[in-house]
Scaffold this motif. Sequence first.
Motif, short mmCIF file in Angstrom:
data_model
loop_
_atom_site.label_atom_id
_atom_site.label_comp_id
_atom_site.label_asym_id
_atom_site.label_seq_id
_atom_site.Cartn_x
_atom_site.Cartn_y
_atom_site.Cartn_z
N LEU A 91 53.11 41.62 5.69
CA LEU A 91 52.04 42.56 6.08
C LEU A 91 51.72 43.52 4.94
O LEU A 91 50.76 44.27 5.02
N THR A 92 52.56 43.53 3.90
CA THR A 92 52.30 44.34 2.71
C THR A 92 53.05 43.72 1.55
O THR A 92 54.03 43.00 1.75
N ASN A 93 52.55 43.99 0.33
CA ASN A 93 53.34 43.55 -0.84
C ASN A 93 53.94 44.76 -1.55
O ASN A 93 54.49 44.66 -2.63
N LYS A 94 53.79 45.93 -0.91
CA LYS A 94 54.37 47.15 -1.48
C LYS A 94 55.87 47.23 -1.14
O LYS A 94 56.31 46.68 -0.14
N HIS A 95 56.61 47.96 -1.94
CA HIS A 95 58.01 48.25 -1.58
C HIS A 95 58.22 49.74 -1.39
O HIS A 95 59.32 50.19 -1.09
N GLU A 96 57.15 50.52 -1.59
CA GLU A 96 57.17 51.94 -1.21
C GLU A 96 56.01 52.15 -0.27
O GLU A 96 54.86 51.89 -0.62
N ILE A 97 56.32 52.54 0.95
CA ILE A 97 55.32 52.52 2.03
C ILE A 97 55.20 53.89 2.67
O ILE A 97 56.22 54.54 2.94
N ARG A 98 53.96 54.31 2.90
CA ARG A 98 53.68 55.57 3.62
C ARG A 98 53.31 55.22 5.04
O ARG A 98 52.47 54.35 5.27
N VAL A 99 53.95 55.87 5.98
CA VAL A 99 53.69 55.51 7.38
C VAL A 99 53.56 56.74 8.25
O VAL A 99 54.26 57.74 8.06
N GLU A 100 52.62 56.66 9.17
CA GLU A 100 52.38 57.73 10.14
C GLU A 100 53.31 57.54 11.33
O GLU A 100 53.42 56.44 11.86
N THR A 101 53.98 58.63 11.73
CA THR A 101 54.74 58.59 12.98
C THR A 101 54.26 59.76 13.83
O THR A 101 53.49 60.60 13.36
N ALA A 102 54.75 59.84 15.04
CA ALA A 102 54.31 60.95 15.92
C ALA A 102 54.77 62.30 15.38
O ALA A 102 54.24 63.34 15.76
N SER A 103 55.76 62.30 14.44
CA SER A 103 56.20 63.61 13.91
C SER A 103 55.68 63.81 12.50
O SER A 103 56.12 64.72 11.79
N GLY A 104 54.74 62.95 12.04
CA GLY A 104 54.15 63.17 10.72
C GLY A 104 54.37 61.97 9.81
O GLY A 104 54.84 60.92 10.22
N LEU A 105 54.07 62.18 8.52
CA LEU A 105 54.14 61.09 7.54
C LEU A 105 55.54 61.00 6.95
O LEU A 105 56.16 62.02 6.66
N ILE A 106 56.03 59.77 6.78
CA ILE A 106 57.29 59.57 6.07
C ILE A 106 57.08 58.49 5.01
O ILE A 106 56.18 57.65 5.15
#
Length: 276
Positions: A91-106
Amino acid sequence: MKLRFTKMQGAGNDFVVIDATQTPVTLSHSQIQHIANRYLGVGCDQLLMVEATDTPGVDFRYRIFNADGGEVEQCGNGARCFVRFVVEKGLTNKHEIRVETASGLITLMLQADGQVTVNMGAPRFIPAQIPFEAAAQATTYTLPLAGETVTISAVSMGNPHAVMLVDNVHTAEVATLGPQIESHPRFPQRVNAGFMQVLNEHEINLRVYERGSGETLACGTGACAAAVSGIQLGTLQSPVKVHTRGGILTIQWAGADAPVMMTGPAEIVFDGEIDI
Ligand SMILES: N[C@H](CCC[C@H](N)C(=O)O)C(=O)O
């Protein structure tokens, strides 16, 4: 309806992961409870929903549901499994990923050795941000339970945690004190209850009675909460090796508003399909 899923585990904390990036998936409380049921369904501590997002600079959204069906703000072991999932499933070729969660971005990083490091953000100790009802912020609080009064630290890693020091995790009264702490009225959104045994200033044993799931073999946000609580108390120093029943997590924190960095394993167990 047939629902395809991937079963995963991170330090023994186990998950059913749903790929909802192409087609949105909506599950009811009872459907999630059924999927999480270890006798009638697939069985898991939490269900993770992986979704697309059009937020600029963000790669995915990821939602977390406890076995009781309730949606929650954050899941550390789940975050590592999420990264392994999106990379292994192409689903991605990145190995550093930014993701939205209900408590914010990680931000999550898949390491060359297969371990995953997650920037869990800064811990929050202000009672209202946990949330925890307290007259004033402190490093420890006394909490009256049914038969005894216990001393806890309280911290949010996006989700609420109470951490109690014990002499020996193997004899700690997790099954009796865990539920009482989890549903204590001073935690208006309930709480994850950690039982921490300090081995030395860089190592602890930890058991966690999780909000909405009961005791799990490991709790990632619980490991973060325990490590930062011990550092605040002056009994621990970063990095902290956290021995859980399901594996080892490493927590780094420079204090104050610095982010908590968690590193640990994440494995795919099997792919499956369930009729719900
Ligand atoms: N039971 C937690 C969610 C899952 C956290 C845990 N599985 C982790 O790895 O952080 C809560 O209700 O806040």
